[in-house]
Write a protein that holds these residues in place. Structure first.
Motif, PDB file in Angstrom:
ATOM      1  N   THR A 119       0.852  -1.186   0.000  1.00  0.00           N
ATOM      2  CA  THR A 119       0.000   0.000   0.000  1.00  0.00           C
ATOM      3  C   THR A 119       0.890   1.238   0.000  1.00  0.00           C
ATOM      4  O   THR A 119       2.031   1.204   0.472  1.00  0.00           O
ATOM      5  CB  THR A 119      -0.937   0.038   1.226  1.00  0.00           C
ATOM      6  N   PHE A 120       0.365   2.310  -0.545  1.00  0.00           N
ATOM      7  CA  PHE A 120       1.058   3.586  -0.615  1.00  0.00           C
ATOM      8  C   PHE A 120       0.046   4.683  -0.318  1.00  0.00           C
ATOM      9  O   PHE A 120      -1.106   4.581  -0.713  1.00  0.00           O
ATOM     10  CB  PHE A 120       1.628   3.837  -2.025  1.00  0.00           C
ATOM     11  N   GLY A 121       0.503   5.747   0.316  1.00  0.00           N
ATOM     12  CA  GLY A 121      -0.362   6.904   0.519  1.00  0.00           C
ATOM     13  C   GLY A 121      -1.160   6.844   1.806  1.00  0.00           C
ATOM     14  O   GLY A 121      -0.991   5.971   2.647  1.00  0.00           O
ATOM     15  N   ASP A 122      -2.059   7.790   1.918  1.00  0.00           N
ATOM     16  CA  ASP A 122      -2.858   8.005   3.117  1.00  0.00           C
ATOM     17  C   ASP A 122      -4.142   7.174   3.046  1.00  0.00           C
ATOM     18  O   ASP A 122      -4.943   7.338   2.115  1.00  0.00           O
ATOM     19  CB  ASP A 122      -3.200   9.497   3.205  1.00  0.00           C
ATOM     20  N   GLU A 173      -6.789   7.621   4.359  1.00  0.00           N
ATOM     21  CA  GLU A 173      -7.959   8.501   4.344  1.00  0.00           C
ATOM     22  C   GLU A 173      -8.306   8.975   2.932  1.00  0.00           C
ATOM     23  O   GLU A 173      -9.402   9.481   2.702  1.00  0.00           O
ATOM     24  CB  GLU A 173      -7.737   9.713   5.260  1.00  0.00           C
ATOM     25  N   HIS A 174      -7.392   8.817   1.985  1.00  0.00           N
ATOM     26  CA  HIS A 174      -7.670   9.178   0.589  1.00  0.00           C
ATOM     27  C   HIS A 174      -8.530   8.103  -0.065  1.00  0.00           C
ATOM     28  O   HIS A 174      -8.617   6.979   0.425  1.00  0.00           O
ATOM     29  CB  HIS A 174      -6.363   9.323  -0.188  1.00  0.00           C
ATOM     30  N   PRO A 175      -9.172   8.423  -1.183  1.00  0.00           N
ATOM     31  CA  PRO A 175      -9.973   7.403  -1.877  1.00  0.00           C
ATOM     32  C   PRO A 175      -9.088   6.218  -2.284  1.00  0.00           C
ATOM     33  O   PRO A 175      -7.970   6.409  -2.776  1.00  0.00           O
ATOM     34  CB  PRO A 175     -10.492   8.134  -3.123  1.00  0.00           C
ATOM     35  N   PRO A 176      -9.560   4.988  -2.060  1.00  0.00           N
ATOM     36  CA  PRO A 176      -8.753   3.824  -2.412  1.00  0.00           C
ATOM     37  C   PRO A 176      -8.687   3.602  -3.923  1.00  0.00           C
ATOM     38  O   PRO A 176      -9.673   3.789  -4.633  1.00  0.00           O
ATOM     39  CB  PRO A 176      -9.456   2.667  -1.716  1.00  0.00           C
ATOM     40  N   LEU A 177      -7.506   3.192  -4.374  1.00  0.00           N
ATOM     41  CA  LEU A 177      -7.274   2.844  -5.777  1.00  0.00           C
ATOM     42  C   LEU A 177      -6.530   1.523  -5.809  1.00  0.00           C
ATOM     43  O   LEU A 177      -5.396   1.433  -5.353  1.00  0.00           O
ATOM     44  CB  LEU A 177      -6.459   3.932  -6.487  1.00  0.00           C
ATOM     45  N   LEU A 178      -7.183   0.495  -6.327  1.00  0.00           N
ATOM     46  CA  LEU A 178      -6.575  -0.817  -6.491  1.00  0.00           C
ATOM     47  C   LEU A 178      -5.904  -0.862  -7.858  1.00  0.00           C
ATOM     48  O   LEU A 178      -6.551  -0.630  -8.874  1.00  0.00           O
ATOM     49  CB  LEU A 178      -7.638  -1.916  -6.401  1.00  0.00           C
ATOM     50  N   ILE A 179      -4.600  -1.127  -7.866  1.00  0.00           N
ATOM     51  CA  ILE A 179      -3.859  -1.268  -9.121  1.00  0.00           C
ATOM     52  C   ILE A 179      -3.582  -2.745  -9.333  1.00  0.00           C
ATOM     53  O   ILE A 179      -3.016  -3.416  -8.461  1.00  0.00           O
ATOM     54  CB  ILE A 179      -2.557  -0.458  -9.102  1.00  0.00           C
ATOM     55  N   ILE A 180      -4.001  -3.253 -10.494  1.00  0.00           N
ATOM     56  CA  ILE A 180      -3.827  -4.668 -10.822  1.00  0.00           C
ATOM     57  C   ILE A 180      -2.820  -4.791 -11.963  1.00  0.00           C
ATOM     58  O   ILE A 180      -3.067  -4.299 -13.065  1.00  0.00           O
ATOM     59  CB  ILE A 180      -5.172  -5.315 -11.223  1.00  0.00           C
ATOM     60  N   PRO A 181      -1.669  -5.432 -11.693  1.00  0.00           N
ATOM     61  CA  PRO A 181      -0.659  -5.602 -12.745  1.00  0.00           C
ATOM     62  C   PRO A 181      -1.134  -6.595 -13.811  1.00  0.00           C
ATOM     63  O   PRO A 181      -2.095  -7.338 -13.616  1.00  0.00           O
ATOM     64  CB  PRO A 181       0.550  -6.171 -12.004  1.00  0.00           C
ATOM     65  N   TYR A 228      -5.235   6.342  -1.891  1.00  0.00           N
ATOM     66  CA  TYR A 228      -4.649   5.285  -1.076  1.00  0.00           C
ATOM     67  C   TYR A 228      -4.479   4.102  -2.027  1.00  0.00           C
ATOM     68  O   TYR A 228      -5.454   3.511  -2.486  1.00  0.00           O
ATOM     69  CB  TYR A 228      -5.564   4.938   0.095  1.00  0.00           C
ATOM     70  N   ILE A 229      -3.248   3.794  -2.365  1.00  0.00           N
ATOM     71  CA  ILE A 229      -2.939   2.794  -3.377  1.00  0.00           C
ATOM     72  C   ILE A 229      -2.821   1.414  -2.750  1.00  0.00           C
ATOM     73  O   ILE A 229      -2.120   1.231  -1.752  1.00  0.00           O
ATOM     74  CB  ILE A 229      -1.612   3.133  -4.089  1.00  0.00           C
ATOM     75  N   ILE A 230      -3.484   0.451  -3.352  1.00  0.00           N
ATOM     76  CA  ILE A 230      -3.359  -0.956  -3.001  1.00  0.00           C
ATOM     77  C   ILE A 230      -2.937  -1.676  -4.271  1.00  0.00           C
ATOM     78  O   ILE A 230      -3.596  -1.534  -5.308  1.00  0.00           O
ATOM     79  CB  ILE A 230      -4.691  -1.562  -2.497  1.00  0.00           C
ATOM     80  N   VAL A 231      -1.838  -2.405  -4.221  1.00  0.00           N
ATOM     81  CA  VAL A 231      -1.367  -3.137  -5.393  1.00  0.00           C
ATOM     82  C   VAL A 231      -0.964  -4.533  -4.938  1.00  0.00           C
ATOM     83  O   VAL A 231      -0.451  -4.712  -3.832  1.00  0.00           O
ATOM     84  CB  VAL A 231      -0.216  -2.384  -6.114  1.00  0.00           C
ATOM     85  N   LEU A 232      -1.256  -5.545  -5.751  1.00  0.00           N
ATOM     86  CA  LEU A 232      -0.973  -6.918  -5.369  1.00  0.00           C
ATOM     87  C   LEU A 232      -0.230  -7.648  -6.471  1.00  0.00           C
ATOM     88  O   LEU A 232      -0.329  -7.292  -7.650  1.00  0.00           O
ATOM     89  CB  LEU A 232      -2.266  -7.671  -5.047  1.00  0.00           C
ATOM     90  N   ASP A 233       0.525  -8.656  -6.048  1.00  0.00           N
ATOM     91  CA  ASP A 233       1.067  -9.618  -7.001  1.00  0.00           C
ATOM     92  C   ASP A 233      -0.038 -10.648  -7.217  1.00  0.00           C
ATOM     93  O   ASP A 233      -0.484 -11.297  -6.253  1.00  0.00           O
ATOM     94  CB  ASP A 233       2.311 -10.312  -6.433  1.00  0.00           C
TER      95      ASP A 233
END
Length: 98
Positions: free
Chosen positions: A15-18, A20-28, A49-54
């Motif tokens: 995860t990156f960022g705060d 409290e910010h709107p969540p953004l899921l990044i899918i590789p 608020y960045i969420i990224v997964l393998d």
């Protein structure tokens, strides 16, 4: 960084960022590790608020037996959001992640 068991597999995420910010899921893309998403993660973390997964079978996530589907990978992403108690998120992906 964290890994969690979801749908019977260990899935690695960052995860990156705060939060409290709107969540953004990044899918590789299929087979791409999180590292391929770092430029987006870092540049968007000031607004989201960045969420990224393998994805399963990629990067630091577990390699399941053959026969898994894109629906299985989508289920992993949804399960990760549930685990993080995120009920609604923007989603950004590229290649298969799109």
């Amino acid at each position: 960084m964290p890994a969690v068991e979801l749908n019977g597999l260990e899935i690695y995420y960052e995860t990156f960022g705060d939060p409290e910010h709107p969540p953004l899921l990044i899918i590789p893309g299929l087979g791409d590790p999180i590292a391929k998403c770092h430029w987006q993660s870092e540049s968007l973390a000031d607004k989201f608020y960045i969420i990224v997964l393998d994805n399963r079978g990629a990067g630091r996530s577990a390699q399941p037996p053959p026969g898994y589907t894109t629906a299985d990978m989508a289920g992993d992403a949804a399960a990760l959001l549930d685990y993080l108690d995120i009920h609604k998120a923007n989603v950004f992906g590229f290649s298969l992640g799109a």
